[in-house]
Scaffold this motif. Structure first.
Motif, mmCIF file in Angstrom:
data_model
loop_
_atom_site.group_PDB
_atom_site.id
_atom_site.type_symbol
_atom_site.label_atom_id
_atom_site.label_comp_id
_atom_site.label_asym_id
_atom_site.label_seq_id
_atom_site.Cartn_x
_atom_site.Cartn_y
_atom_site.Cartn_z
ATOM 1 N N ARG A 149 -4.074 24.579 -10.051
ATOM 2 C CA ARG A 149 -4.650 25.053 -8.794
ATOM 3 C C ARG A 149 -5.811 24.165 -8.342
ATOM 4 N NH1 ARG A 149 -5.860 28.463 -12.792
ATOM 5 N NH2 ARG A 149 -8.024 28.782 -13.330
ATOM 6 N N ALA A 150 -6.339 23.365 -9.258
ATOM 7 C CA ALA A 150 -7.428 22.453 -8.904
ATOM 8 C C ALA A 150 -6.914 21.221 -8.144
ATOM 9 C CB ALA A 150 -8.184 22.014 -10.151
ATOM 10 N N LEU A 151 -5.596 20.944 -8.251
ATOM 11 C CA LEU A 151 -5.032 19.790 -7.551
ATOM 12 C C LEU A 151 -4.997 20.049 -6.052
ATOM 13 C CD1 LEU A 151 -2.011 18.826 -9.834
ATOM 14 C CD2 LEU A 151 -4.199 17.658 -9.619
ATOM 15 N N GLN A 152 -5.320 19.029 -5.302
ATOM 16 C CA GLN A 152 -5.269 19.122 -3.841
ATOM 17 C C GLN A 152 -4.410 17.976 -3.312
ATOM 18 O OE1 GLN A 152 -9.104 19.474 -2.031
ATOM 19 N NE2 GLN A 152 -9.762 21.095 -3.419
ATOM 20 N N PRO A 153 -3.070 18.162 -3.326
ATOM 21 C CA PRO A 153 -2.184 17.115 -2.821
ATOM 22 C C PRO A 153 -2.337 16.960 -1.316
ATOM 23 C CG PRO A 153 -0.932 19.082 -3.373
ATOM 24 C CD PRO A 153 -2.359 19.346 -3.788
ATOM 25 N N HIS A 154 -2.057 15.765 -0.850
ATOM 26 C CA HIS A 154 -2.249 15.493 0.575
ATOM 27 C C HIS A 154 -1.371 14.314 0.991
ATOM 28 C CE1 HIS A 154 -4.644 16.119 4.191
ATOM 29 N NE2 HIS A 154 -4.716 14.804 4.331
ATOM 30 N N PHE A 155 -0.831 14.379 2.201
ATOM 31 C CA PHE A 155 -0.147 13.232 2.790
ATOM 32 C C PHE A 155 -1.168 12.413 3.570
ATOM 33 C CE2 PHE A 155 3.656 15.742 2.055
ATOM 34 C CZ PHE A 155 4.544 14.766 1.621
ATOM 35 N N LEU A 156 -1.136 11.114 3.355
ATOM 36 C CA LEU A 156 -2.062 10.201 4.020
ATOM 37 C C LEU A 156 -1.269 9.248 4.906
ATOM 38 C CD1 LEU A 156 -3.990 9.181 0.784
ATOM 39 C CD2 LEU A 156 -4.683 10.932 2.411
ATOM 40 N N ASN A 157 -1.794 8.959 6.061
ATOM 41 C CA ASN A 157 -1.210 7.951 6.945
ATOM 42 C C ASN A 157 -2.131 6.742 6.953
ATOM 43 O OD1 ASN A 157 1.088 9.414 7.817
ATOM 44 N ND2 ASN A 157 -0.241 10.645 9.096
ATOM 45 N N ILE A 158 -1.607 5.635 6.423
ATOM 46 C CA ILE A 158 -2.399 4.422 6.317
ATOM 47 C C ILE A 158 -2.014 3.471 7.442
ATOM 48 C CG2 ILE A 158 -2.990 2.463 4.857
ATOM 49 C CD1 ILE A 158 -2.246 4.194 2.455
ATOM 50 N N PRO A 159 -2.925 3.228 8.400
ATOM 51 C CA PRO A 159 -2.623 2.247 9.451
ATOM 52 C C PRO A 159 -2.637 0.846 8.837
ATOM 53 C CG PRO A 159 -4.857 3.070 9.671
ATOM 54 C CD PRO A 159 -4.233 3.833 8.546
ATOM 55 N N LEU A 160 -1.579 0.104 9.062
ATOM 56 C CA LEU A 160 -1.432 -1.198 8.420
ATOM 57 C C LEU A 160 -1.969 -2.334 9.271
ATOM 58 C CD1 LEU A 160 2.165 -0.820 6.964
ATOM 59 C CD2 LEU A 160 -0.023 -0.484 5.794
ATOM 60 N N THR A 161 -2.661 -3.218 8.617
ATOM 61 C CA THR A 161 -3.098 -4.459 9.236
ATOM 62 C C THR A 161 -2.097 -5.557 8.920
ATOM 63 O OG1 THR A 161 -5.380 -3.775 9.027
ATOM 64 C CG2 THR A 161 -4.996 -6.117 9.387
ATOM 65 N N VAL A 162 -1.564 -5.547 7.688
ATOM 66 C CA VAL A 162 -0.570 -6.547 7.297
ATOM 67 C C VAL A 162 0.699 -6.327 8.102
ATOM 68 C CG1 VAL A 162 -1.452 -6.952 4.970
ATOM 69 C CG2 VAL A 162 0.234 -5.178 5.336
ATOM 70 N N SER A 163 1.370 -7.424 8.432
ATOM 71 C CA SER A 163 2.590 -7.299 9.228
ATOM 72 C C SER A 163 3.790 -7.981 8.588
ATOM 73 C CB SER A 163 2.355 -7.875 10.625
ATOM 74 O OG SER A 163 1.990 -9.237 10.528
ATOM 75 N N HIS A 164 3.566 -8.881 7.655
ATOM 76 C CA HIS A 164 4.682 -9.561 7.010
ATOM 77 C C HIS A 164 5.440 -8.554 6.149
ATOM 78 C CE1 HIS A 164 6.949 -12.316 4.475
ATOM 79 N NE2 HIS A 164 6.762 -13.208 5.437
ATOM 80 N N PRO A 165 6.774 -8.520 6.247
ATOM 81 C CA PRO A 165 7.553 -7.535 5.485
ATOM 82 C C PRO A 165 7.307 -7.582 3.980
ATOM 83 C CG PRO A 165 8.960 -8.667 7.066
ATOM 84 C CD PRO A 165 7.622 -9.342 7.108
ATOM 85 N N THR A 166 7.096 -8.770 3.435
ATOM 86 C CA THR A 166 6.832 -8.879 1.998
ATOM 87 C C THR A 166 5.480 -8.258 1.652
ATOM 88 O OG1 THR A 166 8.155 -10.890 1.904
ATOM 89 C CG2 THR A 166 6.667 -10.475 0.059
ATOM 90 N N ALA A 167 4.477 -8.469 2.487
ATOM 91 C CA ALA A 167 3.155 -7.891 2.247
ATOM 92 C C ALA A 167 3.207 -6.365 2.339
ATOM 93 C CB ALA A 167 2.144 -8.450 3.245
ATOM 94 N N ILE A 168 3.940 -5.850 3.319
ATOM 95 C CA ILE A 168 4.072 -4.395 3.454
ATOM 96 C C ILE A 168 4.797 -3.828 2.241
ATOM 97 C CG2 ILE A 168 5.153 -2.553 4.799
ATOM 98 C CD1 ILE A 168 4.656 -4.297 7.307
#
Length: 172
Positions: free
Chosen positions: A87-106
């Motif tokens: 019950r102490a766990l607080q799961p969460h979905f995060l949305n990370i805006p990406l700066t990298v654009s190369h498919p390999t970097a992503i």
């Protein structure tokens, strides 16, 4: 010769792996391994032709060391969290805006996040600008996103030589 064996080292590695997986040096397994070693590189030659623009190879080695360290540390942190009260766990979905654009970097960023215990990369937005991540436990989602961008994405930008064009922001 390049048309039949576009990547001879890869063909040799595939042959060796096939023989190891089958634990056999029979003529049939060697022949099948040779066929696979020739066919697979021909089949994926277009994917293998993608240029990987690594600008700072030593920074990549430092990144790998950082990720290995983070994996080890995160294993202990997650073990403590999981063995504690759930019950102490607080799961969460995060949305990370990406700066990298190369498919390999992503891909490398998403893989790093998934390899690190306690986080899983779930989805890349259609435009390739936002990575959705599930965190097992987080108290401050904005700080968590900023931490991932600072710890991993900033280094990938340096490795791949991309320009930083966005800032950290929380998306709903």
């Amino acid at each position: 010769m390049k048309k039949v064996l576009p990547h001879p080292l890869l063909s040799l590695i595939l042959l060796g792996l096939w023989l190891l997986l089958n634990n056999s040096l029979s003529a049939g397994q060697i022949l099948l391994g040779l066929i696979l070693g020739i066919a697979i590189p021909l089949w994926v030659r277009h994917a293998l032709a993608i240029h990987l623009p690594i600008r700072k190879p030593f920074a990549l080695l430092a990144y790998i060391a950082l990720v290995l360290r983070d994996i080890i540390v995160a294993n202990f942190v997650v073990a403590k969290q999981v063995l504690g009260p759930n019950r102490a766990l607080q799961p969460h979905f995060l949305n990370i805006p990406l700066t990298v654009s190369h498919p390999t970097a992503i891909s490398l960023l998403a893989s790093t996040i998934t390899l690190t215990p306690g986080t899983v990369s779930c989805e890349l937005s259609q435009d390739g600008r936002t990575l959705r991540v599930h965190a097992l436990h987080t108290l401050d989602s904005v700080a968590e996103v900023a931490g991932m961008k600072e710890r991993y994405e900033r280094r990938l930008i340096r490795i791949f030589g991309e320009k930083s064009t966005s800032t950290v922001q929380e998306h709903p």
